[in-house]
Design a protein around this motif. Sequence first.
Motif, short mmCIF file in Angstrom:
data_model
loop_
_atom_site.label_atom_id
_atom_site.label_comp_id
_atom_site.label_asym_id
_atom_site.label_seq_id
_atom_site.Cartn_x
_atom_site.Cartn_y
_atom_site.Cartn_z
N PHE A 119 0.82 -1.20 0.00
CA PHE A 119 0.00 0.00 0.00
C PHE A 119 0.86 1.26 0.00
CE2 PHE A 119 -1.79 3.42 2.64
CZ PHE A 119 -2.88 3.78 1.86
N ILE A 120 1.85 1.30 0.89
CA ILE A 120 2.72 2.48 1.00
C ILE A 120 3.47 2.70 -0.31
CG2 ILE A 120 4.68 3.49 2.23
CD1 ILE A 120 3.85 1.68 4.62
N GLY A 121 4.02 1.61 -0.85
CA GLY A 121 4.82 1.73 -2.07
C GLY A 121 4.04 2.23 -3.25
N ARG A 122 2.72 1.91 -3.31
CA ARG A 122 1.91 2.37 -4.43
C ARG A 122 1.76 3.89 -4.44
NH1 ARG A 122 1.97 -1.08 -8.16
NH2 ARG A 122 0.71 0.51 -9.15
N LEU A 123 2.05 4.53 -3.32
CA LEU A 123 1.89 5.98 -3.21
C LEU A 123 3.19 6.75 -3.36
CD1 LEU A 123 -0.56 5.93 -0.16
CD2 LEU A 123 -1.17 6.36 -2.53
N LEU A 124 4.28 6.03 -3.61
CA LEU A 124 5.58 6.70 -3.69
C LEU A 124 6.17 6.55 -5.09
CD1 LEU A 124 7.13 5.55 -0.30
CD2 LEU A 124 6.10 7.76 -0.84
N PRO A 125 6.64 7.65 -5.67
CA PRO A 125 7.27 7.58 -6.99
C PRO A 125 8.44 6.60 -6.98
CG PRO A 125 6.88 9.85 -6.36
CD PRO A 125 6.58 9.02 -5.15
N PRO A 145 -6.09 6.28 -4.54
CA PRO A 145 -5.77 7.69 -4.28
C PRO A 145 -4.74 8.26 -5.25
CG PRO A 145 -4.86 6.28 -2.57
CD PRO A 145 -5.78 5.44 -3.39
N TRP A 146 -3.77 7.43 -5.65
CA TRP A 146 -2.72 7.91 -6.56
C TRP A 146 -3.31 8.29 -7.93
CZ3 TRP A 146 2.38 9.12 -6.24
CH2 TRP A 146 3.11 9.20 -7.44
N THR A 147 -4.06 7.37 -8.52
CA THR A 147 -4.62 7.63 -9.85
C THR A 147 -5.67 8.73 -9.81
OG1 THR A 147 -6.19 5.81 -9.55
CG2 THR A 147 -4.15 5.31 -10.70
N ALA A 148 -6.49 8.74 -8.77
CA ALA A 148 -7.54 9.76 -8.67
C ALA A 148 -6.94 11.16 -8.50
CB ALA A 148 -8.48 9.45 -7.50
N ALA A 149 -5.89 11.26 -7.68
CA ALA A 149 -5.26 12.57 -7.46
C ALA A 149 -4.63 13.09 -8.74
CB ALA A 149 -4.21 12.46 -6.35
N LEU A 150 -3.95 12.22 -9.47
CA LEU A 150 -3.29 12.66 -10.71
C LEU A 150 -4.30 13.01 -11.80
CD1 LEU A 150 -0.35 10.11 -10.83
CD2 LEU A 150 -0.21 12.55 -10.31
N ALA A 151 -5.33 12.17 -11.96
CA ALA A 151 -6.35 12.46 -12.97
C ALA A 151 -7.10 13.74 -12.62
CB ALA A 151 -7.32 11.29 -13.10
N GLY A 152 -7.40 13.92 -11.34
CA GLY A 152 -8.08 15.14 -10.92
C GLY A 152 -7.25 16.38 -11.17
N LEU A 183 3.21 13.72 1.88
CA LEU A 183 2.04 13.45 2.72
C LEU A 183 2.05 12.02 3.26
CD1 LEU A 183 -0.77 15.24 0.66
CD2 LEU A 183 0.26 15.99 2.82
N VAL A 184 2.44 11.07 2.39
CA VAL A 184 2.48 9.68 2.83
C VAL A 184 3.54 9.49 3.91
CG1 VAL A 184 3.07 7.33 2.12
CG2 VAL A 184 1.59 8.72 0.70
N LEU A 185 4.72 10.04 3.70
CA LEU A 185 5.79 9.90 4.68
C LEU A 185 5.42 10.57 6.00
CD1 LEU A 185 8.94 10.46 2.45
CD2 LEU A 185 8.08 8.31 3.37
#
Length: 207
Positions: free
Chosen positions: A110-116, A146-153, A183-185
């Motif tokens: 989960f954490i890794g999916r949110l980090l570049p 959250p990652w895809t939604a934030a970027l698309a938004g 934010l994740v960190l």
Amino acid sequence: MQQFIVSYSYLAVFVLMAAESACIPIPSELIMLFGGALAAPAIPGAHPNVILIVVAGVAGNVVGSYIAWAVGRYGGQAAWHRWGRYMWLGADDLDRAERWFARYGAPAVFIGRLLPAVRTFISLPAGISAMPPIRFGVYTVAGCIPWTAALAGAGYALDRDPKTIAEALHGPGCAISGLIGILVLAGLAVFFRRRRADRRAAYSGVT
């Protein structure tokens, strides 16, 4: 890549995001930002629905993640070292993802999916560690949304002409990626601090 998304919208987003999650280093920031921008109302002609762009991105991420998980589960590190060079990947990429997984365990998915960078490779060590597929899927979906939604938004909010979107997205893409990572960190720091405090309180109560 931009022309591919313009021509095939949902399918293109799905394919590109699946490739990115299958350890092919395609920047999801540009994929989702560009897809979201194409859905903006000011764009002339037919444009995709931004919600469906997010759905396509999440679905692609999940499919690609399971591909990488299966490679790790059934091929192990040998498959990575054998085929990684064909996908422009080095040993450092796997080492980074393995350190994340070793440090945080299953929540690292989960954490890794949110980090570049980490998000592209985190599925491999999960497969190598034989993480159960259903549990892996739950953590993957939770991190992808959250990652895809934030970027698309963010792309939708740009409201630019397709010809200038690619140039306009470079700066915002980096900024949004960095912001999400910060934010994740910060959230992790608070979580582990509270967890440590609770453990200390519990230990004090026992003694």
